[in-house]
Design a protein around this motif. Sequence first.
Motif, PDB file in Angstrom:
ATOM      1  N   VAL A 192      -2.889   3.602  13.146  1.00  0.00           N
ATOM      2  CA  VAL A 192      -3.961   3.699  12.162  1.00  0.00           C
ATOM      3  C   VAL A 192      -4.131   2.342  11.499  1.00  0.00           C
ATOM      4  CG1 VAL A 192      -4.774   4.832  10.064  1.00  0.00           C
ATOM      5  CG2 VAL A 192      -3.447   6.132  11.753  1.00  0.00           C
ATOM      6  N   GLN A 193      -5.349   1.826  11.497  1.00  0.00           N
ATOM      7  CA  GLN A 193      -5.640   0.583  10.783  1.00  0.00           C
ATOM      8  C   GLN A 193      -5.842   0.940   9.317  1.00  0.00           C
ATOM      9  OE1 GLN A 193      -6.369  -2.694  12.616  1.00  0.00           O
ATOM     10  NE2 GLN A 193      -5.765  -3.409  10.602  1.00  0.00           N
ATOM     11  N   ASP A 194      -4.779   0.837   8.528  1.00  0.00           N
ATOM     12  CA  ASP A 194      -4.835   1.240   7.130  1.00  0.00           C
ATOM     13  C   ASP A 194      -5.734   0.333   6.313  1.00  0.00           C
ATOM     14  OD1 ASP A 194      -3.816   2.893   4.884  1.00  0.00           O
ATOM     15  OD2 ASP A 194      -2.930   1.002   4.233  1.00  0.00           O
ATOM     16  N   SER A 195      -5.747  -0.940   6.635  1.00  0.00           N
ATOM     17  CA  SER A 195      -6.633  -1.920   6.001  1.00  0.00           C
ATOM     18  C   SER A 195      -6.684  -3.127   6.925  1.00  0.00           C
ATOM     19  CB  SER A 195      -6.109  -2.323   4.617  1.00  0.00           C
ATOM     20  OG  SER A 195      -4.956  -3.137   4.742  1.00  0.00           O
ATOM     21  N   VAL A 196      -7.448  -4.119   6.541  1.00  0.00           N
ATOM     22  CA  VAL A 196      -7.510  -5.322   7.372  1.00  0.00           C
ATOM     23  C   VAL A 196      -6.154  -6.027   7.410  1.00  0.00           C
ATOM     24  CG1 VAL A 196      -8.225  -6.883   5.512  1.00  0.00           C
ATOM     25  CG2 VAL A 196      -8.898  -7.386   7.861  1.00  0.00           C
ATOM     26  N   ARG A 221       3.506  12.596  -0.006  1.00  0.00           N
ATOM     27  CA  ARG A 221       3.673  13.644  -1.016  1.00  0.00           C
ATOM     28  C   ARG A 221       3.336  15.036  -0.508  1.00  0.00           C
ATOM     29  NH1 ARG A 221       0.822  13.152  -6.858  1.00  0.00           N
ATOM     30  NH2 ARG A 221      -1.050  13.495  -5.575  1.00  0.00           N
ATOM     31  N   PRO A 222       2.207  15.228   0.212  1.00  0.00           N
ATOM     32  CA  PRO A 222       1.931  16.587   0.705  1.00  0.00           C
ATOM     33  C   PRO A 222       3.025  17.118   1.629  1.00  0.00           C
ATOM     34  CG  PRO A 222      -0.036  15.223   0.838  1.00  0.00           C
ATOM     35  CD  PRO A 222       1.107  14.301   0.515  1.00  0.00           C
ATOM     36  N   ARG A 223       3.581  16.267   2.501  1.00  0.00           N
ATOM     37  CA  ARG A 223       4.642  16.706   3.408  1.00  0.00           C
ATOM     38  C   ARG A 223       5.925  17.012   2.646  1.00  0.00           C
ATOM     39  NH1 ARG A 223       3.417  15.972   8.823  1.00  0.00           N
ATOM     40  NH2 ARG A 223       1.219  15.394   8.988  1.00  0.00           N
ATOM     41  N   LEU A 224       6.253  16.155   1.698  1.00  0.00           N
ATOM     42  CA  LEU A 224       7.480  16.354   0.934  1.00  0.00           C
ATOM     43  C   LEU A 224       7.382  17.572   0.029  1.00  0.00           C
ATOM     44  CD1 LEU A 224       8.131  12.613   0.031  1.00  0.00           C
ATOM     45  CD2 LEU A 224       9.360  13.976   1.733  1.00  0.00           C
ATOM     46  N   ALA A 225       6.216  17.789  -0.560  1.00  0.00           N
ATOM     47  CA  ALA A 225       6.030  18.964  -1.413  1.00  0.00           C
ATOM     48  C   ALA A 225       6.160  20.244  -0.602  1.00  0.00           C
ATOM     49  CB  ALA A 225       4.670  18.897  -2.106  1.00  0.00           C
ATOM     50  N   GLY A 262       0.778  -1.236   0.000  1.00  0.00           N
ATOM     51  CA  GLY A 262       0.000   0.000   0.000  1.00  0.00           C
ATOM     52  C   GLY A 262       0.806   1.280   0.000  1.00  0.00           C
ATOM     53  N   TRP A 263       2.069   1.241  -0.443  1.00  0.00           N
ATOM     54  CA  TRP A 263       2.886   2.450  -0.385  1.00  0.00           C
ATOM     55  C   TRP A 263       2.485   3.495  -1.412  1.00  0.00           C
ATOM     56  CZ3 TRP A 263       5.467   4.442   3.360  1.00  0.00           C
ATOM     57  CH2 TRP A 263       5.962   3.613   4.370  1.00  0.00           C
ATOM     58  N   ARG A 264       1.905   3.091  -2.519  1.00  0.00           N
ATOM     59  CA  ARG A 264       1.444   4.097  -3.482  1.00  0.00           C
ATOM     60  C   ARG A 264       0.368   4.972  -2.841  1.00  0.00           C
ATOM     61  NH1 ARG A 264       2.679   7.553  -7.456  1.00  0.00           N
ATOM     62  NH2 ARG A 264       0.880   8.017  -8.781  1.00  0.00           N
ATOM     63  N   ARG A 265      -0.554   4.354  -2.151  1.00  0.00           N
ATOM     64  CA  ARG A 265      -1.608   5.114  -1.466  1.00  0.00           C
ATOM     65  C   ARG A 265      -1.022   5.984  -0.358  1.00  0.00           C
ATOM     66  NH1 ARG A 265      -4.350   1.120  -0.315  1.00  0.00           N
ATOM     67  NH2 ARG A 265      -3.836   0.777   1.880  1.00  0.00           N
ATOM     68  N   ALA A 266      -0.078   5.426   0.395  1.00  0.00           N
ATOM     69  CA  ALA A 266       0.547   6.209   1.457  1.00  0.00           C
ATOM     70  C   ALA A 266       1.321   7.392   0.888  1.00  0.00           C
ATOM     71  CB  ALA A 266       1.473   5.320   2.279  1.00  0.00           C
ATOM     72  N   TYR A 267       1.977   7.188  -0.246  1.00  0.00           N
ATOM     73  CA  TYR A 267       2.702   8.290  -0.880  1.00  0.00           C
ATOM     74  C   TYR A 267       1.742   9.409  -1.271  1.00  0.00           C
ATOM     75  CZ  TYR A 267       4.983  10.946  -4.586  1.00  0.00           C
ATOM     76  OH  TYR A 267       5.461  11.970  -5.375  1.00  0.00           O
ATOM     77  N   LEU A 268       0.652   9.053  -1.913  1.00  0.00           N
ATOM     78  CA  LEU A 268      -0.277  10.070  -2.395  1.00  0.00           C
ATOM     79  C   LEU A 268      -0.957  10.815  -1.250  1.00  0.00           C
ATOM     80  CD1 LEU A 268      -1.927   8.095  -5.336  1.00  0.00           C
ATOM     81  CD2 LEU A 268      -0.273   9.960  -5.517  1.00  0.00           C
ATOM     82  N   ARG A 269      -1.351  10.082  -0.223  1.00  0.00           N
ATOM     83  CA  ARG A 269      -2.154  10.684   0.842  1.00  0.00           C
ATOM     84  C   ARG A 269      -1.334  11.330   1.955  1.00  0.00           C
ATOM     85  NH1 ARG A 269      -6.873   6.104   1.933  1.00  0.00           N
ATOM     86  NH2 ARG A 269      -7.819   6.157  -0.164  1.00  0.00           N
ATOM     87  N   GLN A 270      -0.200  10.731   2.275  1.00  0.00           N
ATOM     88  CA  GLN A 270       0.529  11.172   3.458  1.00  0.00           C
ATOM     89  C   GLN A 270       1.909  11.735   3.169  1.00  0.00           C
ATOM     90  OE1 GLN A 270      -0.706   7.172   4.834  1.00  0.00           O
ATOM     91  NE2 GLN A 270      -0.555   8.079   6.876  1.00  0.00           N
TER      92      GLN A 270
END
Length: 241
Positions: free
Chosen positions: A222-226, A51-55, A41-49
């Motif tokens: 955080v429970q990211d998924s099951v 990328r905004p911090r790094l940008a 799930g790192w693509r989702r983590a990159y987009l949501r968490q």
Amino acid sequence: MSFLARRATDAVEEMDRPDCDPATLRRTYSQFALVNRAVSGWRRAYLRQLRPRLAAAAAGGPQRPATLLDIGCGAGDVARSLARWAAADGLPLAITAIDPDERAYAYAASRPAVPGLAFRQAFSSELVAEGARYDVVISNHILHHLSPSELEGLLADSRALCGSLALHSDIARSALAYVLFAARTLPFFHRSYIRRDGLPSIRRSYTAGELRRAVPPEWKVVQDSVFRTHLVFEPPAAPRA
């Protein structure tokens, strides 16, 4: 599945043994990218968490790229993916990926170079001693490997090293995760440690509730998924002058 009721802290993963077969270990490293793309799930983590911090960090000035530290990087595939995604987004990013295991470091460093990504054989405590600092600190699938004292050390190091966010992603132990991984990997990975170590990994992993009880209150679980939990720390915002 009563054997999943508690963490199997005595379960041993073959690739952690210093005398494990080198050829099998190398095949395992080569397959990490496939497995992590499917389940981490790192693509989702990159987009949501991330990328905004790094940008936001990169926007601080044209001479300073955002910085990210990957602790326990293993084969280096997660760090490589993050470097590629950032480059595709036009986001200046310098990644340092560390692992204390000389075998993992040797494999990761032997792969084709990726701009902005550097590998190093080191513990996170060494970087703390050097006074290093990164905008974002991450790890993938290392929490379940650690003893209580090692977990405490990782979290202390992460707090010292991160400027904006620390995110440790790990497997969440559950019967569903165990059954699905066992079934989906059964036809594959017979010449590597992926399947035979993946099942003990699930048994060693925390549930979200267990992880909350194991970490200091400033860390958010955080429970990211099951199948996955995220352990997150955000430093308090500095007071405005």
